[in-house]
Design a protein around this motif. Structure first.
Motif, PDB file in Angstrom:
ATOM      1  N   ARG A  33       0.829  -1.193   0.000  1.00 27.14           N
ATOM      2  CA  ARG A  33       0.000   0.000   0.000  1.00 27.14           C
ATOM      3  C   ARG A  33       0.868   1.250   0.000  1.00 27.14           C
ATOM      4  NH1 ARG A  33      -3.763   2.488   4.800  1.00 27.14           N
ATOM      5  NH2 ARG A  33      -1.910   3.787   5.080  1.00 27.14           N
ATOM      6  N   LYS A  34       0.509   2.178  -0.859  1.00 27.86           N
ATOM      7  CA  LYS A  34       1.175   3.471  -0.858  1.00 27.86           C
ATOM      8  C   LYS A  34       0.475   4.373   0.148  1.00 27.86           C
ATOM      9  CE  LYS A  34       2.476   3.213  -5.730  1.00 27.86           C
ATOM     10  NZ  LYS A  34       2.318   3.837  -7.076  1.00 27.86           N
ATOM     11  N   GLU A  35       1.197   5.356   0.625  1.00 27.43           N
ATOM     12  CA  GLU A  35       0.631   6.280   1.602  1.00 27.43           C
ATOM     13  C   GLU A  35      -0.602   6.968   1.032  1.00 27.43           C
ATOM     14  OE1 GLU A  35       3.556   8.704   3.392  1.00 27.43           O
ATOM     15  OE2 GLU A  35       2.111   9.972   4.442  1.00 27.43           O
ATOM     16  N   GLY A  36      -1.671   7.029   1.813  1.00 26.50           N
ATOM     17  CA  GLY A  36      -2.891   7.699   1.382  1.00 26.50           C
ATOM     18  C   GLY A  36      -3.803   6.843   0.528  1.00 26.50           C
ATOM     19  N   GLN A  37      -3.416   5.618   0.317  1.00 34.08           N
ATOM     20  CA  GLN A  37      -4.189   4.739  -0.565  1.00 34.08           C
ATOM     21  C   GLN A  37      -5.077   3.805   0.236  1.00 34.08           C
ATOM     22  OE1 GLN A  37      -1.759   1.774  -2.567  1.00 34.08           O
ATOM     23  NE2 GLN A  37      -2.883   2.094  -4.474  1.00 34.08           N
ATOM     24  N   ASN A  38      -6.250   3.522  -0.291  1.00 34.04           N
ATOM     25  CA  ASN A  38      -7.100   2.466   0.264  1.00 34.04           C
ATOM     26  C   ASN A  38      -6.787   1.161  -0.470  1.00 34.04           C
ATOM     27  OD1 ASN A  38      -8.298   4.501   1.711  1.00 34.04           O
ATOM     28  ND2 ASN A  38     -10.255   4.412   0.631  1.00 34.04           N
TER      29      ASN A  38
ATOM     30  N   PHE B  31     -16.518 -11.542   2.236  1.00 38.33           N
ATOM     31  CA  PHE B  31     -16.400 -10.584   3.351  1.00 38.33           C
ATOM     32  C   PHE B  31     -15.121  -9.759   3.152  1.00 38.33           C
ATOM     33  CE2 PHE B  31     -17.579  -8.670   7.108  1.00 38.33           C
ATOM     34  CZ  PHE B  31     -16.804  -8.946   8.232  1.00 38.33           C
ATOM     35  N   PRO B  32     -15.099  -8.854   2.176  1.00 31.44           N
ATOM     36  CA  PRO B  32     -13.891  -8.085   1.890  1.00 31.44           C
ATOM     37  C   PRO B  32     -13.588  -7.046   2.968  1.00 31.44           C
ATOM     38  CG  PRO B  32     -15.710  -7.344   0.515  1.00 31.44           C
ATOM     39  CD  PRO B  32     -16.199  -8.558   1.242  1.00 31.44           C
ATOM     40  N   LEU B  33     -12.315  -6.829   3.190  1.00 25.38           N
ATOM     41  CA  LEU B  33     -11.836  -5.847   4.174  1.00 25.38           C
ATOM     42  C   LEU B  33     -11.088  -4.743   3.443  1.00 25.38           C
ATOM     43  CD1 LEU B  33     -11.149  -5.108   7.226  1.00 25.38           C
ATOM     44  CD2 LEU B  33      -9.005  -6.333   6.819  1.00 25.38           C
ATOM     45  N   THR B  34     -11.480  -3.498   3.681  1.00 24.64           N
ATOM     46  CA  THR B  34     -10.762  -2.364   3.121  1.00 24.64           C
ATOM     47  C   THR B  34      -9.943  -1.688   4.208  1.00 24.64           C
ATOM     48  OG1 THR B  34     -12.405  -1.962   1.391  1.00 24.64           O
ATOM     49  CG2 THR B  34     -10.979  -0.119   1.982  1.00 24.64           C
ATOM     50  N   VAL B  35      -8.661  -1.557   3.932  1.00 28.84           N
ATOM     51  CA  VAL B  35      -7.764  -0.838   4.829  1.00 28.84           C
ATOM     52  C   VAL B  35      -7.683   0.580   4.291  1.00 28.84           C
ATOM     53  CG1 VAL B  35      -5.483  -0.792   5.882  1.00 28.84           C
ATOM     54  CG2 VAL B  35      -6.501  -2.974   5.206  1.00 28.84           C
TER      55      VAL B  35
ATOM     56  N   LEU C 142       0.173  -7.501   4.409  1.00 27.46           N
ATOM     57  CA  LEU C 142       0.086  -6.144   3.893  1.00 27.46           C
ATOM     58  C   LEU C 142       1.293  -5.350   4.368  1.00 27.46           C
ATOM     59  CD1 LEU C 142      -1.451  -3.821   2.491  1.00 27.46           C
ATOM     60  CD2 LEU C 142      -2.633  -3.431   4.662  1.00 27.46           C
ATOM     61  N   SER C 143       1.938  -4.670   3.438  1.00 30.49           N
ATOM     62  CA  SER C 143       3.099  -3.852   3.772  1.00 30.49           C
ATOM     63  C   SER C 143       2.934  -2.468   3.161  1.00 30.49           C
ATOM     64  CB  SER C 143       4.384  -4.487   3.243  1.00 30.49           C
ATOM     65  OG  SER C 143       4.551  -5.786   3.760  1.00 30.49           O
ATOM     66  N   VAL C 144       3.551  -1.489   3.795  1.00 32.14           N
ATOM     67  CA  VAL C 144       3.479  -0.106   3.322  1.00 32.14           C
ATOM     68  C   VAL C 144       4.735   0.240   2.554  1.00 32.14           C
ATOM     69  CG1 VAL C 144       3.302   2.300   4.001  1.00 32.14           C
ATOM     70  CG2 VAL C 144       2.020   0.558   5.241  1.00 32.14           C
ATOM     71  N   LEU C 145       4.564   0.814   1.354  1.00 29.97           N
ATOM     72  CA  LEU C 145       5.718   1.205   0.542  1.00 29.97           C
ATOM     73  C   LEU C 145       6.311   2.510   1.063  1.00 29.97           C
ATOM     74  CD1 LEU C 145       4.457   0.380  -3.033  1.00 29.97           C
ATOM     75  CD2 LEU C 145       6.154  -0.864  -1.697  1.00 29.97           C
TER      76      LEU C 145
END
Lengths: 109, 114
Positions: free
Chosen positions: B13-18, B74-78, B111-114
């Motif tokens: 995930r990029k910063e600010g992204q869902n 049952f999807p999860l949105t971060v 899940l990892s943050v770029l």
């Protein structure tokens, strides 16, 4: 609220050694108790469960007894194998599962 | 074979992204759950759903959202509001919410943050 406390790891053992992982719980009612196991890179699998006081759950050589008087559900195995290396989670179920922090067990040949 | 399928296995995930994590089950289970796993902290409940079109917050719901439009999914949105999203996410299901029903788990999404 309901909670589970299990012994911290990591635990490192030699093959054929005796394994004990302590687990105690806090609950207002009479929850069901579980041990789940997680192998590297995988989800959790149910290892064993007990639904009432004095019940003993057993599976794959592992055992745990539901002790209401000491609010405990300790996991034991008499002779571990390398394939038992995993993370073990104690859990209780009321309307949802509450997990302990997990104990990493490594068995060396 | 019946089971729970989570995808993708790895997500960045990029910063600010869902980002949305998928969870599908063909076990005909009514109840579904999302857990977050962090090292040394065990599993913490994010959201759960007992029936279609209904879901409840778990212990750490802030920064997450879910939907349950179909029994199987049952999807999860971060969301971008979740400031520390790096974790291993596990989806689980059970036939009904009962005291002695075991949970079936998917194989997880890292899940990892770029």
């Amino acid at each position: 609220g309901d909670s589970v406390t299990q012994m911290e790891g990591p635990v490192t053992l030699s093959e054929e050694a005796f394994l004990t992982i302590n687990c105690t719980y806090t609950a207002t009612g009479y929850p069901s108790l579980f041990w789940y196991v997680q192998y590297p890179g995988e989800g959790l699998q149910l290892l064993l469960k007990a639904t009432k006081a004095d019940d003993k759950g057993s599976n794959k050589g592992f055992e745990a007894t539901y002790r209401k008087e000491t609010t405990s559900f300790h996991l034991e195995k008499g002779s571990v194998q390398v394939s038992d290396s995993a993370v073990y989670f104690c859990a209780l179920f009321d309307y949802k599962l509450s997990f302990g922090a997990g104990t990493t067990v490594t068995v060396r040949a | 074979d019946g089971g729970i399928t989570q995808s993708p296995k790895y997500l960045f995930r990029k910063e600010g992204q869902n980002v949305t994590l998928s969870c599908e089950q063909n076990l005909n289970h009514d109840a579904m759950y999302w857990y977050r796993q962090d090292p040394g902290q065990g599993l913490r409940l994010i959201y759960y759903s007992q029936i279609v079109n209904d879901f409840q917050k778990g212990d750490i719901a802030e920064g997450y959202s879910v939907s349950r439009e179909k029994k199987e999914s049952f999807p999860l949105t971060v969301t971008s509001a979740q400031k520390n999203p790096t974790a291993f996410y596990l989806c689980a299901s059970t036939k009904v919410i009962a005291t002695n029903e075991k949970l079936f788990f998917g194989s997880g999404t890292q899940l990892s943050v770029l």
